[in-house]
Design an enzyme around this catalytic site. Structure first.
Site, mmCIF file in Angstrom:
data_model
loop_
_atom_site.group_PDB
_atom_site.id
_atom_site.type_symbol
_atom_site.label_atom_id
_atom_site.label_comp_id
_atom_site.label_asym_id
_atom_site.label_seq_id
_atom_site.Cartn_x
_atom_site.Cartn_y
_atom_site.Cartn_z
ATOM 1 N N ASN A 96 -37.220 -25.692 -57.601
ATOM 2 C CA ASN A 96 -38.452 -26.265 -57.049
ATOM 3 C C ASN A 96 -39.552 -25.933 -58.047
ATOM 4 O O ASN A 96 -40.006 -24.798 -58.113
ATOM 5 C CB ASN A 96 -38.742 -25.643 -55.671
ATOM 6 C CG ASN A 96 -40.058 -26.146 -55.086
ATOM 7 O OD1 ASN A 96 -40.692 -27.015 -55.661
ATOM 8 N ND2 ASN A 96 -40.465 -25.583 -53.960
ATOM 9 N N TRP A 97 -39.927 -26.954 -58.824
ATOM 10 C CA TRP A 97 -40.941 -26.701 -59.857
ATOM 11 C C TRP A 97 -42.352 -26.586 -59.258
ATOM 12 O O TRP A 97 -43.303 -26.283 -59.974
ATOM 13 C CB TRP A 97 -40.917 -27.828 -60.895
ATOM 14 C CG TRP A 97 -39.772 -27.719 -61.882
ATOM 15 C CD1 TRP A 97 -38.828 -26.725 -61.962
ATOM 16 C CD2 TRP A 97 -39.465 -28.639 -62.945
ATOM 17 N NE1 TRP A 97 -37.960 -26.971 -62.998
ATOM 18 C CE2 TRP A 97 -38.326 -28.139 -63.632
ATOM 19 C CE3 TRP A 97 -40.032 -29.838 -63.404
ATOM 20 C CZ2 TRP A 97 -37.755 -28.797 -64.725
ATOM 21 C CZ3 TRP A 97 -39.464 -30.498 -64.491
ATOM 22 C CH2 TRP A 97 -38.337 -29.976 -65.139
ATOM 23 N N LYS A 98 -42.489 -26.907 -57.981
ATOM 24 C CA LYS A 98 -43.809 -26.895 -57.327
ATOM 25 C C LYS A 98 -44.795 -27.717 -58.175
ATOM 26 O O LYS A 98 -44.381 -28.726 -58.754
ATOM 27 C CB LYS A 98 -44.262 -25.456 -57.084
ATOM 28 C CG LYS A 98 -43.181 -24.673 -56.318
ATOM 29 C CD LYS A 98 -43.619 -23.351 -55.790
ATOM 30 C CE LYS A 98 -42.447 -22.693 -55.057
ATOM 31 N NZ LYS A 98 -42.783 -21.430 -54.436
ATOM 32 N N HIS B 261 -41.072 -26.888 -46.547
ATOM 33 C CA HIS B 261 -41.347 -25.700 -47.373
ATOM 34 C C HIS B 261 -42.533 -24.942 -46.768
ATOM 35 O O HIS B 261 -43.485 -25.558 -46.267
ATOM 36 C CB HIS B 261 -41.649 -26.124 -48.812
ATOM 37 C CG HIS B 261 -41.638 -24.956 -49.744
ATOM 38 N ND1 HIS B 261 -42.698 -24.090 -49.845
ATOM 39 C CD2 HIS B 261 -40.681 -24.487 -50.581
ATOM 40 C CE1 HIS B 261 -42.399 -23.133 -50.720
ATOM 41 N NE2 HIS B 261 -41.172 -23.356 -51.176
ATOM 42 N N GLU C 44 -44.996 -23.599 -48.075
ATOM 43 C CA GLU C 44 -46.300 -23.955 -48.639
ATOM 44 C C GLU C 44 -46.841 -25.233 -48.000
ATOM 45 O O GLU C 44 -48.049 -25.399 -47.843
ATOM 46 C CB GLU C 44 -46.198 -24.073 -50.173
ATOM 47 C CG GLU C 44 -46.062 -22.685 -50.802
ATOM 48 C CD GLU C 44 -45.278 -22.619 -52.100
ATOM 49 O OE1 GLU C 44 -45.069 -23.655 -52.749
ATOM 50 O OE2 GLU C 44 -44.847 -21.497 -52.460
ATOM 51 N N GLU D 12 -35.950 -19.230 -46.813
ATOM 52 C CA GLU D 12 -36.947 -18.706 -47.743
ATOM 53 C C GLU D 12 -37.912 -17.803 -46.982
ATOM 54 O O GLU D 12 -38.893 -18.300 -46.395
ATOM 55 C CB GLU D 12 -37.731 -19.854 -48.382
ATOM 56 C CG GLU D 12 -36.874 -20.836 -49.160
ATOM 57 C CD GLU D 12 -37.661 -21.520 -50.270
ATOM 58 O OE1 GLU D 12 -37.204 -21.457 -51.407
ATOM 59 O OE2 GLU D 12 -38.736 -22.069 -50.000
ATOM 60 N N GLY E 106 -42.545 -15.996 -54.566
ATOM 61 C CA GLY E 106 -43.519 -15.801 -55.627
ATOM 62 C C GLY E 106 -44.111 -14.407 -55.680
ATOM 63 O O GLY E 106 -45.092 -14.171 -56.367
ATOM 64 N N SER F 63 -38.019 -15.390 -54.910
ATOM 65 C CA SER F 63 -37.884 -14.504 -56.079
ATOM 66 C C SER F 63 -36.439 -14.348 -56.533
ATOM 67 O O SER F 63 -36.051 -13.273 -57.001
ATOM 68 C CB SER F 63 -38.532 -13.146 -55.808
ATOM 69 O OG SER F 63 -39.917 -13.310 -55.547
ATOM 70 N N GLY G 264 -37.999 -21.024 -57.467
ATOM 71 C CA GLY G 264 -39.318 -21.452 -57.917
ATOM 72 C C GLY G 264 -39.574 -20.948 -59.328
ATOM 73 O O GLY G 264 -39.115 -21.520 -60.315
ATOM 74 N N GLY G 265 -40.292 -19.835 -59.422
ATOM 75 C CA GLY G 265 -40.734 -19.296 -60.715
ATOM 76 C C GLY G 265 -39.647 -19.266 -61.790
ATOM 77 O O GLY G 265 -39.858 -19.756 -62.911
#
Ligand code: 13P
Length: 250
Positions: A10-12, A93, A95, A165, A171, A207, A228-229
């Site tokens: 997930n590149w966000k 998600h 977010e 998640e 993150g 993470s 993600g990151g």
């Protein structure tokens, strides 16, 4: 162990055309293994990704409208995503739940739109730190799953994935221990098994990185990662995908 893994990025709201070119100069068709790799860029880069990425990589969007068409500024419909060859879509998600006030009801509508458009949903669930600390994790997850999924939806062959998640791990560098994650995955598995007999893959997100991927992916009920990151680094993301292959072959 014959467990197929789903390693999803997930590149966000990250990436650029030059990032995509560099990423896939590194991660090319030689990288393919027996597991599924999925990359979810921002919508504006879906076409660039499809043109640039090797064909074994599946493409996902990060959101879908709960409407079909019309005056919904900034939204993209399931039909539009399907028109752009999108195969997966992240739904629910944290977010989106937090910054766009998406409720379980909105998430169900989005999931139904994905199904109508033949796009496989990646349904995200997870508890906040306060909810975990007050022992509400299982209640929250139970509600998030049962208000969106039912027998009828699960009996369709839609390639559904669920991603657990924990919000406190996203993150933050804090990861659920493999045992903590596995307990929740096992709980999700038990809810879903009450509704259908085939099992739905459950990914862990929060993470996940090269250094903890092996311990997480080795757990019985963890079938992949929503990353993600660490997915923004092509080399690290590929290493996680390769770790999944080693476990599968091991
Ligand atoms: P991080 O891997 O950056 O914690 O993000 C997880 C996530 O939210 C994936 O959807």
């Amino acid at each position: 162990m014959d467990k197929k893994f789903y390693i999803a990025a997930n590149w966000k709201m990250n990436a650029s055309l030059s990032f995509i070119n560099d990423y896939f100069s590194f991660l090319d068709s030689k990288a393919e293994n027996s597991n599924e790799m999925i990359i979810c860029p921002p919508d504006i880069y879906l076409q660039s990704l499809i043109k640039t990425a090797p064909s074994f990589i599946k493409t996902g969007a990060q959101n879908i409208s709960s409407h079909d068409a019309g005056a919904y500024t900034g939204e993209c419909s399931g039909e539009m995503l399907a028109d752009n060859s999108v195969q997966y879509v992240i739904i629910g998600h944290s977010e989106r739940r937090q910054y766009h006030q998406e409720s379980n009801e909105d998430i169900k509508l989005k999931l139904l739109k994905a199904i109508d458009s033949n796009i496989s949903p990646i349904l995200c669930v997870g508890e906040s730190r306060e909810e975990r600390e007050s022992d509400q994790t299982f209640d929250v997850i139970n509600k998030q799953i049962r208000s969106v999924l039912d027998n009828d939806i699960l009996s369709k062959d839609i390639g559904l994935l669920i991603a657990y998640e924990p919000i406190w791990a996203i993150g933050t560098g804090l990861t659920a221990t493999p045992e903590m994650a596995n307990d929740v995955h096992s709980f999700i598995h038990s809810i879903v098994s009450e509704m259908i007999s085939n099992s739905i893959p459950i990914l862990y997100g929060g993470s996940m990185k090269e250094s903890n991927a092996k311990d997480l992916l080795e757990m019985e009920h963890i079938h992949g990662g929503l990353i993600g990151g660490a997915s923004l680094d092509a080399s690290e993301f590929l290493n996680i995908y390769n770790i999944a292959e080693e476990i599968r072959n091991g």
